[in-house]
Enzyme design. Sequence first.
Site, PDB file in Angstrom:
ATOM      1  N   GLY A 113       0.815  -1.205   0.000  1.00 31.28           N
ATOM      2  CA  GLY A 113       0.000   0.000   0.000  1.00 31.28           C
ATOM      3  C   GLY A 113       0.848   1.254   0.000  1.00 31.28           C
ATOM      4  O   GLY A 113       2.083   1.206   0.068  1.00 31.28           O
ATOM      5  N   LEU A 159       1.204   3.717   2.292  1.00 30.29           N
ATOM      6  CA  LEU A 159       1.992   3.866   3.519  1.00 30.29           C
ATOM      7  C   LEU A 159       2.957   2.705   3.681  1.00 30.29           C
ATOM      8  O   LEU A 159       4.119   2.905   4.062  1.00 30.29           O
ATOM      9  CB  LEU A 159       1.061   3.967   4.733  1.00 30.29           C
ATOM     10  CG  LEU A 159       1.768   4.063   6.093  1.00 30.29           C
ATOM     11  CD1 LEU A 159       2.726   5.251   6.139  1.00 30.29           C
ATOM     12  CD2 LEU A 159       0.750   4.142   7.223  1.00 30.29           C
ATOM     13  N   ILE A 212      -5.448 -10.822   8.325  1.00 29.57           N
ATOM     14  CA  ILE A 212      -5.529 -10.476   9.752  1.00 29.57           C
ATOM     15  C   ILE A 212      -6.876 -10.852  10.361  1.00 29.57           C
ATOM     16  O   ILE A 212      -7.003 -10.897  11.592  1.00 29.57           O
ATOM     17  CB  ILE A 212      -5.229  -8.982   9.998  1.00 29.57           C
ATOM     18  CG1 ILE A 212      -6.231  -8.079   9.268  1.00 29.57           C
ATOM     19  CG2 ILE A 212      -3.793  -8.655   9.593  1.00 29.57           C
ATOM     20  CD1 ILE A 212      -6.057  -6.604   9.616  1.00 29.57           C
ATOM     21  N   ALA A 233      -6.162  -2.265   5.968  1.00 29.20           N
ATOM     22  CA  ALA A 233      -7.457  -1.767   6.425  1.00 29.20           C
ATOM     23  C   ALA A 233      -8.497  -1.916   5.322  1.00 29.20           C
ATOM     24  O   ALA A 233      -8.169  -2.002   4.138  1.00 29.20           O
ATOM     25  CB  ALA A 233      -7.359  -0.304   6.844  1.00 29.20           C
ATOM     26  N   ASP A 269      -8.646   9.673  11.294  1.00 25.85           N
ATOM     27  CA  ASP A 269      -9.358  10.835  11.835  1.00 25.85           C
ATOM     28  C   ASP A 269     -10.868  10.613  11.833  1.00 25.85           C
ATOM     29  O   ASP A 269     -11.612  11.350  12.478  1.00 25.85           O
ATOM     30  CB  ASP A 269      -9.035  12.087  11.007  1.00 25.85           C
ATOM     31  CG  ASP A 269      -9.476  11.972   9.549  1.00 25.85           C
ATOM     32  OD1 ASP A 269      -9.175  10.932   8.921  1.00 25.85           O
ATOM     33  OD2 ASP A 269     -10.120  12.905   9.042  1.00 25.85           O
ATOM     34  N   TYR A 310     -17.555   2.886   8.918  1.00 29.47           N
ATOM     35  CA  TYR A 310     -16.096   2.815   8.800  1.00 29.47           C
ATOM     36  C   TYR A 310     -15.426   3.393  10.042  1.00 29.47           C
ATOM     37  O   TYR A 310     -14.530   2.771  10.629  1.00 29.47           O
ATOM     38  CB  TYR A 310     -15.636   3.568   7.554  1.00 29.47           C
ATOM     39  CG  TYR A 310     -14.147   3.824   7.509  1.00 29.47           C
ATOM     40  CD1 TYR A 310     -13.258   2.808   7.176  1.00 29.47           C
ATOM     41  CD2 TYR A 310     -13.622   5.081   7.822  1.00 29.47           C
ATOM     42  CE1 TYR A 310     -11.888   3.030   7.139  1.00 29.47           C
ATOM     43  CE2 TYR A 310     -12.256   5.311   7.792  1.00 29.47           C
ATOM     44  CZ  TYR A 310     -11.394   4.287   7.452  1.00 29.47           C
ATOM     45  OH  TYR A 310     -10.040   4.511   7.440  1.00 29.47           O
ATOM     46  N   LYS A 336     -12.948   1.469  12.829  1.00 30.65           N
ATOM     47  CA  LYS A 336     -11.572   1.890  13.133  1.00 30.65           C
ATOM     48  C   LYS A 336     -11.412   2.187  14.628  1.00 30.65           C
ATOM     49  O   LYS A 336     -10.380   1.860  15.223  1.00 30.65           O
ATOM     50  CB  LYS A 336     -11.194   3.115  12.304  1.00 30.65           C
ATOM     51  CG  LYS A 336     -11.092   2.863  10.806  1.00 30.65           C
ATOM     52  CD  LYS A 336     -10.000   1.858  10.462  1.00 30.65           C
ATOM     53  CE  LYS A 336      -8.605   2.441  10.630  1.00 30.65           C
ATOM     54  NZ  LYS A 336      -7.550   1.495  10.155  1.00 30.65           N
TER      55      LYS A 336
END
Length: 284
Positions: free
Chosen positions: A10, A12, A37, A60, A102, A127, A131
């Site tokens: 990805g 990141l 995961i 994610a 965020d 979502y 998170k």
Amino acid sequence: MKITVIGSRGQLGQDLTARLAGEGHQVSGLTHQQISIEDASSIADALAQTAPELVINTAAYNKVDLAESEPEVAYAVNALGPRNLALYCQQHQIALMQISSDYVFGLDLSREQAYREQDAPGPVSAYGLSKLAGEYFVRALCPQHYVIRTCGLYGKAGKTGNGNFVETMLRLGQERDSLSIINDQHCTPTSTRDLSEALARLIATEQYGLYHVTNRGQTTWYELARTLFEIAGIEVETQPITTEQYNAAADRPRFSVLDCSHLEQVTRFEIPDWQTALENYIRS
């Protein structure tokens, strides 16, 4: 340090893997094909092979609108996945870094001050809820944890992969005569290159906990697009619109700017402002 990055292909994941390897860490990358995961046995098998001292989970479910119609899928990846990782890392005395969002904020519609880590979260989407649940699992189950809230990531992998907001705007700005862009969501889109630098410095401190990490300053998606068109020399007519006019399936925070002073105090590193980050990305 032996570090395993989950989601290594990805935006990141790629930048973080390169940055940590450059620091001399022994970094292993795991893709979705190599680890799931959501499955505790898959985690055990994959991490037994890499034997890390630190696991960084960048994987994610990021389909914010689709999560409204399939919240169980978002929860499996974003909440139960981190829970499985936290249990494994706790049992094997491994540190865990979980990348959050965020979007755990948004319920306070009158907010104008950047959120600090101690401020109460309040998601407004499936979502965001998933998170936040993932955060709570990691913080509760794995003592050696970093939970990182960040925002609107864009990185070089987006130029050839699934894209990002910046790449989408650059493409649409060249394809269309006019664009309507949301101007009432205040946040700080963040370069994965700058985020990786900040996280590498944080890892070196071994100061575990909850951190907000974005580029400095704040903007809206409309203002971001106008700035990137100016930097890239693209002439296109732009029209600001509201969240209601856009009418997406999932609600978004109207204000989710994050205060990163805690990170700066711990690392003594001041992350660049969003304008500098954007210019560096476009010109690279």
